[in-house]
Structure formats: structure tokens, C-alpha cells
Enzyme design. Structure first.
Site, PDB file in Angstrom:
ATOM      1  N   CYS A 135       0.829  -1.205   0.000  1.00 37.67           N
ATOM      2  CA  CYS A 135       0.000   0.000   0.000  1.00 37.67           C
ATOM      3  C   CYS A 135       0.866   1.258   0.000  1.00 37.67           C
ATOM      4  O   CYS A 135       1.431   1.634   1.032  1.00 37.67           O
ATOM      5  CB  CYS A 135      -0.921  -0.007   1.216  1.00 37.67           C
ATOM      6  SG  CYS A 135      -1.885   1.503   1.406  1.00 37.67           S
ATOM      7  N   CYS A 138      -0.420   4.094   2.261  1.00 34.47           N
ATOM      8  CA  CYS A 138      -0.112   3.872   3.672  1.00 34.47           C
ATOM      9  C   CYS A 138       1.342   4.201   4.002  1.00 34.47           C
ATOM     10  O   CYS A 138       1.635   4.806   5.038  1.00 34.47           O
ATOM     11  CB  CYS A 138      -0.377   2.416   4.051  1.00 34.47           C
ATOM     12  SG  CYS A 138      -1.988   1.780   3.577  1.00 34.47           S
ATOM     13  N   ASP A 139       2.254   3.796   3.133  1.00 33.29           N
ATOM     14  CA  ASP A 139       3.671   3.771   3.516  1.00 33.29           C
ATOM     15  C   ASP A 139       4.602   4.675   2.713  1.00 33.29           C
ATOM     16  O   ASP A 139       5.792   4.759   3.030  1.00 33.29           O
ATOM     17  CB  ASP A 139       4.190   2.324   3.409  1.00 33.29           C
ATOM     18  CG  ASP A 139       3.483   1.397   4.380  1.00 33.29           C
ATOM     19  OD1 ASP A 139       3.037   1.883   5.441  1.00 33.29           O
ATOM     20  OD2 ASP A 139       3.369   0.200   4.088  1.00 33.29           O
TER      21      ASP A 139
END
Length: 312
Positions: A135, A138-139
Site C-alpha cells: 500500500c 499507507c507507507d
């Protein structure tokens, strides 16, 4: 939380919440069960550009929150748990939760979505969260000014890669084929002259293994034409090779295709009368938010008709 409902919807993505809106407006006592393990894919999307009504696009998390609030507005109940199994009991169904609770319902809509596939190569499990991610939204901030690799050649891989270019200094796009499956628009964006110094395409290669000690520091790849093995040194890898449906909990109560997707008829009825399916967990060709929402609406209307036509 009650233990008996007219309708239980399993899954809290665009399909599930839309089904909740339609079912609640039809005055069904409706419960949506959302997973804490498998979030809906849309919440991992930086921006949804192709949903009607949002000309500037909308963040995936913001979108799903709005749909959830709309379902709650019409009286749809919510709980967070994992469904362990479904059992048929006379004219009702029992939904068994990981919390040990057993809920009774007249009908079920499965909207459990899908999740990212893994490569299943050496050290992948070991480095999840230590250099391997599924993701970018997300990261990506963790890799600011660093070097990353994205594995895949479809829309997801290109979307993730485009988002990552806002943060990283260098990005390798690794794909097993010489042609990409991503839409032409996404290819045009990622492979533009503006990004040519930042993005390097590596084809046709497959990943042999990941390398590193305490965390990932590289990926070993093999050329499918020459069999030459190389290593790309990088700080992070984003695996974007496709999805698998979240249908393991069904345990044969409905028919699945060879890939685990739920088979439905035109009314989204499964092989088990009273159980319907919608969204990314069912067998269909188009995995898009707008399609999932339409699926949710149709599944709910079919469930309403089923309940009205049966005596409980």
C-alpha cells in the site's frame, strides 16, 4: 448489538455500505459487519478520480466515510468483527463471529471484497513492514528521498507508482511481461518525460527473492528471456500483482469459481437462496468503485424481494 436481524451484510466497502443504504431505506433491520483485518481496498487509494459527482476526485478514506455515514443516517447498524462461518438453520441463517457471538438473519449479502496477492518468494513474509509493502498510500512517506521498486504492470501498480513518485528519488517498475495491462492514461502519466529521470522500467523480469538482514535492502530478479539474474538495491518494495477474494470463511455454503470468487446470477443471488453477493468478492469483470456501489444497490433490492416473498 442484537442477535437477530432481517439482513446481515458482511463487508464495509462501497458495495456493503451502499447495500446498507438501500436495505435500511426499505425499513429492513440491517447490520453491517466490517473486518478489522481486511480493510476495503478503496481506503488505501489516494484519490478516486472516476466516481461521478467528484470532479476534483476524492480521497478513498473520505469517500468510504461519507458512504458509511449515509448508511447510518438511514438506521443501518454497524459492528466490527470477523465472520468465521455461515450456517443454514431452517429458514434462517446463523452468522458465527470471531467474538463467539452467533447472529440470526433472514438473508445475507456478502460484500467482503478482496485483498492484495503476495509473491510467495523467499523472505517476503519476513520483510513485510520492514521494507515490503502492499500500500503506497499507507507507507509512501516512509520512503521520502529513497529508492523503491514497484512490482506489477496493471492499474494498481501504476497508480501506486505514480503516487510514490511524489516522495521517492528513484523508482524501478518491475514487470514480468513486455507489455503493461494498465490503462493508457496511467501509462502516459508514469512514463512521461517529466518523470523519466526518476522512473526506470525493468522488463521482462520476475522476482526470485528479497535480500537483507534486519530489513530489506534489495530484490533479486531474473530476466525471462536471457535467464540473467540481477539485484536491484532499494530501500523498499511495493508488491502490486493482483488480488484474491476474501471468501475463505464461506466453507462451501455458496459456489465459488476456480479463483475463489462468488458465482451469482443476474440478481446477485448465490447458489444458496437467501445469500447474495456484490462488489469485488463476486465473479465479475469490472473492479471499480462505481460498479461495486451499483452491485450493492442491486443486491439489497434482491434481498428485500427475497424477504418479502418468504414467510419467516
Amino acid at each position: 448489538m442484537d442477535d437477530s436481524y432481517d439482513l446481515i451484510i458482511i463487508g464495509g466497502g462501497p458495495a456493503g455500505y451502499t447495500a446498507g443504504i438501500y436495505a435500511s431505506r426499505a425499513l429492513l433491520n440491517t447490520l453491517i459487519i466490517t473486518s478489522y483485518i481486511q480493510p476495503p481496498q478503496v481506503v488505501l487509494t489516494d484519490i478516486v478520480e472516476n466516481y461521478p459527482g467528484f470532479p476534483e476526485g476524492i480521497n478513498g478514506f473520505d469517500f468510504i466515510e461519507k458512504v458509511k455515514q449515509q448508511a447510518e443516517k438511514f438506521g443501518c447498524k454497524m459492528t466490527v468483527s470477523e465472520v468465521v462461518k455461515i450456517e443454514k438453520q431452517d429458514k434462517h441463517f446463523e452468522v458465527h463471529l470471531s467474538s463467539k457471538a452467533i447472529l440470526k438473519t433472514k438473508a445475507i449479502i456478502i460484500a467482503s471484497g478482496r485483498r492484495n496477492k503476495k509473491l510467495s518468494v523467499e523472505k517476503e513474509e519476513e520483510f513485510i513492514g520492514k521494507g515490503i509493502s502492499y500500500c503506497a498510500v499507507c507507507d509512501a512517506p516512509l520512503y521520502r528521498y529513497k529508492t523503491v521498486a514497484v512490482i506489477g504492470g496493471g492499474d494498481t501498480a501504476f497508480s501506486e507508482a505514480i503516487y510514490l513518485t511524489k516522495f521517492v528519488n528513484k523508482l524501478y517498475l518491475i514487470h514480468r511481461r513486455e507489455q503493461f495491462r494498465a490503462t493508457k492514461l496511467l501509462q502516459k502519466r508514469l512514463l512521461s518525460d517529466e518523470l523519466k529521470d526518476k522512473v526506470e522500467v525493468v522488463i521482462p523480469y520476475i522476482v526470485e527473492k528479497f535480500v537483507g538482514e534486519d530489513r530489506l535492502n534489495g530484490v533479486v530478479i531474473r530476466n525471462l528471456k536471457t535467464n540473467n539474474v540481477e539485484i536491484i538495491h532499494c530501500d523498499g518494495v511495493f508488491v502490486c500483482i493482483g488480488y484474491q477474494p476474501n471468501t475463505e470463511f464461506l466453507n462451501g455454503i455458496v459456489k465459488l469459481d476456480d479463483n475463489g470468487y462468488i458465482i451469482t446470477d443476474i440478481n446477485l443471488q448465490t447458489s444458496q437462496p437467501g445469500i447474495f453477493a456484490c462488489g469485488d468478492c463476486r465473479q465479475n469483470t469490472l473492479k471499480q468503485v462505481v460498479y461495486a456501489c451499483a452491485d450493492g444497490a442491486k443486491a439489497a433490492l434482491s434481498a428485500v424481494e427475497f424477504i418479502e416473498n418468504n414467510k419467516f
